[in-house]
Design a protein around this motif. Structure first.
Motif, PDB file in Angstrom:
ATOM      1  N   ASP A  56       0.948  -1.123  -0.160  1.00 53.21           N
ATOM      2  CA  ASP A  56       0.157  -0.218   0.015  1.00 53.21           C
ATOM      3  C   ASP A  56       1.159   1.684   0.224  1.00 53.21           C
ATOM      4  OD1 ASP A  56      -2.210  -1.841   0.365  1.00 53.21           O
ATOM      5  OD2 ASP A  56      -2.857  -1.011   2.547  1.00 53.21           O
ATOM      6  N   ASN A  75       2.386   1.820  -3.120  1.00 57.38           N
ATOM      7  CA  ASN A  75       1.372   2.650  -4.231  1.00 57.38           C
ATOM      8  C   ASN A  75       0.943   3.660  -4.082  1.00 57.38           C
ATOM      9  OD1 ASN A  75       1.627  -0.192  -5.246  1.00 57.38           O
ATOM     10  ND2 ASN A  75      -0.024  -0.593  -4.155  1.00 57.38           N
ATOM     11  N   GLN A  76       1.252   4.825  -2.971  1.00 56.26           N
ATOM     12  CA  GLN A  76       1.268   5.628  -2.734  1.00 56.26           C
ATOM     13  C   GLN A  76       2.128   6.470  -3.262  1.00 56.26           C
ATOM     14  OE1 GLN A  76      -0.334   6.700   0.945  1.00 56.26           O
ATOM     15  NE2 GLN A  76      -1.873   4.621   1.093  1.00 56.26           N
ATOM     16  N   ARG A 105       3.988   5.658  -5.887  1.00 58.37           N
ATOM     17  CA  ARG A 105       3.669   5.741  -7.478  1.00 58.37           C
ATOM     18  C   ARG A 105       2.352   6.918  -7.789  1.00 58.37           C
ATOM     19  NH1 ARG A 105       2.657  -0.370  -7.442  1.00 58.37           N
ATOM     20  NH2 ARG A 105       5.169  -1.027  -7.637  1.00 58.37           N
ATOM     21  N   ASP A 106       1.924   7.031  -6.753  1.00 53.51           N
ATOM     22  CA  ASP A 106       0.755   8.140  -6.996  1.00 53.51           C
ATOM     23  C   ASP A 106       2.036  10.010  -6.786  1.00 53.51           C
ATOM     24  OD1 ASP A 106      -1.074   6.673  -7.782  1.00 53.51           O
ATOM     25  OD2 ASP A 106      -1.998   6.366  -6.033  1.00 53.51           O
ATOM     26  N   ALA A 107       2.925   9.906  -5.409  1.00 50.57           N
ATOM     27  CA  ALA A 107       2.695  11.096  -5.069  1.00 50.57           C
ATOM     28  C   ALA A 107       3.480  11.243  -6.581  1.00 50.57           C
ATOM     29  CB  ALA A 107       3.541  10.168  -3.923  1.00 50.57           C
ATOM     30  N   ARG A 108       3.413  12.817  -6.464  1.00 48.91           N
ATOM     31  CA  ARG A 108       4.376  13.839  -7.684  1.00 48.91           C
ATOM     32  C   ARG A 108       6.246  13.908  -6.744  1.00 48.91           C
ATOM     33  NH1 ARG A 108       0.033  18.980  -7.895  1.00 48.91           N
ATOM     34  NH2 ARG A 108      -1.485  17.752  -8.751  1.00 48.91           N
ATOM     35  N   ARG A 122      11.333   8.563  -5.530  1.00 54.33           N
ATOM     36  CA  ARG A 122      10.650   7.622  -5.194  1.00 54.33           C
ATOM     37  C   ARG A 122      11.637   5.786  -5.438  1.00 54.33           C
ATOM     38  NH1 ARG A 122       7.725   7.944  -9.745  1.00 54.33           N
ATOM     39  NH2 ARG A 122       6.432   9.377  -8.762  1.00 54.33           N
TER      40      ARG A 122
END
Length: 122
Positions: free
Chosen positions: A92, A95-96, A98-101, A107
């Motif tokens: 989780d 995956n978060q 991956r969505d972060a800028r 990353r």
């Protein structure tokens, strides 16, 4: 959360040379960590045996008793359940990320750090 659950598992089954903690430190202090709680709630015979053993816990449990408790936790599914939950939390978090800028490099470094903390990889 992932690290804390993994840490609870390590406190029972981890290598003291890696963790820096005495073997079975949480069991020794009768701490109800996640693997123990999962075992107690398992509905299995070994979970009931663990509950009985912990109710009658001596002030300073000896090594054979600690080993027995660890086996009961494992047999009742506490170790496997905690491992699964830790990995779920880790995925989780990844995956978060991956969505972060973040830059790809940042990353990757965070993912590597998280995996090292939780899985002791790398």
């Amino acid at each position: 959360m992932s690290w804390q659950v993994a840490n609870d598992v390590e406190d029972i089954w981890g290598d003291p040379g890696v963790t820096g903690k005495p073997e079975m430190s949480d069991l020794r202090r009768s701490k109800k960590t996640l693997p123990v709680i999962l075992a107690l709630r398992s509905g299995r015979t070994s979970g009931a045996q663990l509950a009985e053993a912990l109710r009658a816990v001596p002030r300073h449990p000896l090594e054979p008793e600690l080993q027995r408790w660890a086996r009961l936790v494992e047999t009742a599914g506490g170790r496997a359940g905690a491992d699964r939950l830790s990995r779920t939390y880790l995925e989780d978090a990844v995956n978060q990320l991956r969505d972060a800028r973040l830059t790809p490099r940042a990353r990757e470094e965070l993912v590597r750090l998280f995996r090292r903390m939780v899985l002791r990889e790398g």
